[in-house]
Design an enzyme around this catalytic site. Structure first.
Site, mmCIF file in Angstrom:
data_model
loop_
_atom_site.group_PDB
_atom_site.id
_atom_site.type_symbol
_atom_site.label_atom_id
_atom_site.label_comp_id
_atom_site.label_asym_id
_atom_site.label_seq_id
_atom_site.Cartn_x
_atom_site.Cartn_y
_atom_site.Cartn_z
ATOM 1 N N TYR A 24 0.799 -1.223 0.000
ATOM 2 C CA TYR A 24 0.000 0.000 0.000
ATOM 3 C C TYR A 24 0.836 1.280 0.000
ATOM 4 O O TYR A 24 0.307 2.369 0.237
ATOM 5 C CB TYR A 24 -0.918 0.024 1.228
ATOM 6 C CG TYR A 24 -0.178 -0.206 2.535
ATOM 7 C CD1 TYR A 24 0.718 0.744 3.033
ATOM 8 C CD2 TYR A 24 -0.361 -1.364 3.270
ATOM 9 C CE1 TYR A 24 1.403 0.538 4.209
ATOM 10 C CE2 TYR A 24 0.312 -1.586 4.454
ATOM 11 C CZ TYR A 24 1.197 -0.626 4.923
ATOM 12 O OH TYR A 24 1.874 -0.839 6.093
ATOM 13 N N GLY A 69 10.524 6.319 0.934
ATOM 14 C CA GLY A 69 11.488 5.224 0.917
ATOM 15 C C GLY A 69 11.989 4.811 2.299
ATOM 16 O O GLY A 69 11.339 4.978 3.297
ATOM 17 N N CYS A 258 -0.624 18.052 11.527
ATOM 18 C CA CYS A 258 -1.245 18.944 10.547
ATOM 19 C C CYS A 258 -2.610 18.429 10.113
ATOM 20 O O CYS A 258 -3.504 19.210 9.786
ATOM 21 C CB CYS A 258 -0.333 19.150 9.346
ATOM 22 S SG CYS A 258 0.109 17.656 8.444
ATOM 23 N N CYS A 264 -3.516 22.872 5.925
ATOM 24 C CA CYS A 264 -2.151 22.354 5.850
ATOM 25 C C CYS A 264 -1.190 23.266 6.617
ATOM 26 O O CYS A 264 -1.316 24.490 6.581
ATOM 27 C CB CYS A 264 -1.705 22.245 4.391
ATOM 28 S SG CYS A 264 -2.579 20.979 3.444
ATOM 29 N N CYS A 279 4.351 19.047 0.868
ATOM 30 C CA CYS A 279 3.778 17.987 1.699
ATOM 31 C C CYS A 279 4.278 16.647 1.187
ATOM 32 O O CYS A 279 4.456 16.457 -0.025
ATOM 33 C CB CYS A 279 2.247 18.043 1.645
ATOM 34 S SG CYS A 279 1.413 16.667 2.484
ATOM 35 N N ASP A 280 4.484 15.711 2.096
ATOM 36 C CA ASP A 280 4.922 14.370 1.733
ATOM 37 C C ASP A 280 3.904 13.665 0.850
ATOM 38 O O ASP A 280 4.255 12.824 0.020
ATOM 39 C CB ASP A 280 5.152 13.564 3.012
ATOM 40 C CG ASP A 280 5.929 12.286 2.772
ATOM 41 O OD1 ASP A 280 6.692 12.238 1.790
ATOM 42 O OD2 ASP A 280 5.783 11.351 3.568
ATOM 43 N N CYS A 318 -18.175 21.545 7.343
ATOM 44 C CA CYS A 318 -17.543 21.388 8.653
ATOM 45 C C CYS A 318 -17.916 22.518 9.611
ATOM 46 O O CYS A 318 -17.930 22.333 10.834
ATOM 47 C CB CYS A 318 -16.025 21.325 8.507
ATOM 48 S SG CYS A 318 -15.454 19.962 7.455
ATOM 49 N N CYS A 331 -7.263 15.550 7.206
ATOM 50 C CA CYS A 331 -6.146 15.750 6.285
ATOM 51 C C CYS A 331 -6.630 16.076 4.870
ATOM 52 O O CYS A 331 -7.566 15.450 4.363
ATOM 53 C CB CYS A 331 -5.285 14.493 6.266
ATOM 54 S SG CYS A 331 -3.918 14.538 5.084
#
Length: 371
Positions: A24, A69, A258, A264, A279-280, A318, A331
């Site tokens: 995944y 990684g 976050c 963000c 952002c990753d 929201c 997120c």
């Protein structure tokens, strides 16, 4: 406060290279969607440019987090050199803090001693017991990695390295809340973090065997919370980051994650060649901000602002939600779909969970005070 007075930098010293093939893996998906999938190994020149620019810009602190990684593939000598660079440019202010997210396969006594000496906080990736872990977290030959990860946990304990367990909640993990919680507690793995599994970016959800549905995630959160809550009430605390953060928010403490802020945060993701992303979860060509070898942090931040503003999209409902103050929309990546940014995919899960958990959290705080 200036947005760059304290910097949070996520570094990929080995790019997307990894000695595992988790089924995944969101970053493997991202690298396949770039013109150039991998950027090799970060050079010391790039590392120095990064450290110099960061330490000159940050006023109050600079958090360097290594991820992949698998970051340990860059080798221990690189990390020794990196820490030495921070000391060279720190001017005695002790601004640098270090953390690393690892699968643990390469950790040995030398690694553990280094991590302890330099006060690294370690995130160790583990998906529960052998049965749940080995289903998706396999090595390059397709073999399960559970025994090697558990060995890494024991090694970190031996050297008193602070670490927490990071568990990805996929379809199988979601069905195993009780067994995973019991396994972690029995083995003394009491600092835990759980994150929902991501489907491939910009694609429809639910297309893989490991995909996590809102219904399954809601049931998982409720069952995990009940186990955590019962132990808290008995005075046998287990630290689960998400639940602790929610308790803090009920006491007026801003969340550190976050994904719990509603928008963000200012993140700087640095690939091995120095390329920077906001952002990753968005390390894609179209989101590239620049390169630490050429651009200042102020320049990179100016280019980041549209991304931050976009994260406010999809939050219309929201504002009137009974749990909006705690959930805050979640997120951005969980609000990202093929058609843009909208309602959080896991909204039904969070609604059910908050309905169940908030009264108990409030009762816990009344009986225990601050936790």
């Amino acid at each position: 406060m200036n947005a760059l007075s304290s910097l949070s930098i996520l570094i990929k010293p080995a790019s997307g290279s990894c000695n595992m093939r988790c089924r995944y893996c969101f970053y493997a998906d991202e690298t396949k969607k770039r013109a150039e999938a991998g950027y090799g190994a970060m050079s010391l020149t790039t590392a120095e440019n990064l450290v110099r620019r960061a330490m000159e810009r940050a006023e109050s602190g600079c958090a360097f987090c290594f991820q992949g990684g698998e970051p340990t593939l860059r080798g221990l000598d690189f990390f020794r050199d990196f820490v030495a660079l921070t000391r060279r440019y720190d001017a005695g202010l002790a601004k640098a803090r270090f953390s690393i997210q690892t699968n643990g396969l390469l950790l040995d006594d030398q690694w553990a001693a280094f991590l302890k000496e330099n006060r690294f906080l370690v995130g160790l990736s583990m998906d529960g017991d052998r049965q749940t872990h080995d289903l998706n977290r396999v090595d390059a030959d397709g073999n399960g990695t559970f025994s090697r990860v558990l060995r890494a946990a024991r090694l970190l304990e031996k050297y008193a390295v602070p670490f927490n367990i990071l568990t990805v909640v996929n379809a199988r993990v979601a069905r195993s809340a009780d067994s995973i919680y019991s396994f972690y507690k029995k083995n003394g793995l009491l600092y835990q973090q759980y994150i929902p599994c991501l489907d491939p970016i910009f694609e429809r959800r639910g297309g893989s065997s490991w995909s996590l549905t809102p219904e399954a995630y809601g049931r998982f959160l409720i069952r995990l919370f009940d186990r955590w809550y019962a132990d808290r009430m008995r005075g046998e605390p287990v630290y689960i980051h998400y639940f602790e953060s929610l308790a803090g928010m009920l006491q007026g403490v801003p969340p550190a994650s976050c994904g719990m802020m509603g928008v963000c945060s200012v993140q700087t993701v640095v690939e091995a060649d120095g390329s920077v992303y906001p952002c990753d979860f968005y390390a894609l060509d179209e989101y590239r901000l620049g390169n630490v070898n050429a651009d200042s942090f102020d320049e990179l931040h100016r280019k980041r602002l549209p991304f931050l503003e976009q994260s406010r999209q999809g939050l219309e409902k929201c504002a009137s939600c009974r749990h909006g103050a705690l959930c805050r929309g979640g997120c951005r990546r969980d609000r990202q779909g093929p058609d843009g940014i909208g309602e959080n995919y896991f909204c039904p899960a969070y609604m059910a969970f908050f309905d169940h958990a908030v009264p108990k959290l409030q009762a816990l705080l009344r009986s225990r005070g601050r936790i």
